[in-house]
Motif scaffolding. Sequence first.
Motif, short mmCIF file in Angstrom:
data_model
loop_
_atom_site.label_atom_id
_atom_site.label_comp_id
_atom_site.label_asym_id
_atom_site.label_seq_id
_atom_site.Cartn_x
_atom_site.Cartn_y
_atom_site.Cartn_z
N THR A 2 55.53 50.07 14.93
CA THR A 2 54.23 49.46 15.42
C THR A 2 54.35 49.40 16.89
N CYS A 3 54.04 48.92 18.08
CA CYS A 3 53.80 49.13 19.47
C CYS A 3 54.94 47.56 19.03
N LYS A 4 54.24 46.26 18.19
CA LYS A 4 54.77 44.98 18.65
C LYS A 4 56.51 45.49 18.59
N GLU A 28 60.47 58.55 18.22
CA GLU A 28 59.46 58.96 17.01
C GLU A 28 57.80 58.48 17.98
N HIS A 29 58.16 56.73 18.12
CA HIS A 29 56.89 56.37 18.53
C HIS A 29 56.28 56.50 20.17
N LEU A 30 57.47 56.76 20.99
CA LEU A 30 57.19 57.12 22.14
C LEU A 30 56.78 58.26 22.33
N TRP A 32 53.39 59.58 20.24
CA TRP A 32 52.70 59.56 19.71
C TRP A 32 52.10 58.37 20.45
N CYS A 33 51.90 57.06 21.34
CA CYS A 33 52.14 56.29 21.95
C CYS A 33 52.28 56.21 23.23
N HIS A 34 51.21 56.28 24.05
CA HIS A 34 51.36 56.64 25.27
C HIS A 34 51.78 55.54 26.37
N ASN A 35 51.13 54.77 25.88
CA ASN A 35 51.01 53.07 26.91
C ASN A 35 52.68 52.75 26.50
N CYS A 36 53.66 52.76 24.91
CA CYS A 36 54.77 52.69 25.15
C CYS A 36 55.98 53.32 26.04
N TYR A 37 54.75 54.55 26.32
CA TYR A 37 55.66 55.53 26.97
C TYR A 37 56.13 55.26 27.94
ZN ZN Z 1 52.80 51.90 20.62
#
Ligand code: ZN
Length: 84
Positions: A2-4, A28-30, A32-37
């Motif tokens: 998760t983002c957390k 991998e998270h990066l 699909w998750c633009h916010n975390c990117y």
């Molecule tokens: Zn995220």
Amino acid sequence: MTCKDFLKELTDYLDDSLDQPTRVELEEHLQWCHNCYVICNTTKKTIEIYRDSTLYELPDDLRSRLRSAIMTKCRAKKPSTSGA
Ligand SMILES: [Zn+2]
């Protein structure tokens, strides 16, 4: 992941102190998750600026301040229509 989870590992990731499997999960998270990117890039730049001007180690103080700033930013941002 998760983002957390991502945010929890981010500073270690940028420090190159993660083990390979965790590293892969973050990457991998990066994807699909633009916010975390965006957060990752911003944090990386902040650390690079900091490193340029001083030493190559992040003091715990800065690290925790940086982390709480990121957490606050992430919480403030409501997950909208998949930002990617
Ligand atoms: Zn995220």
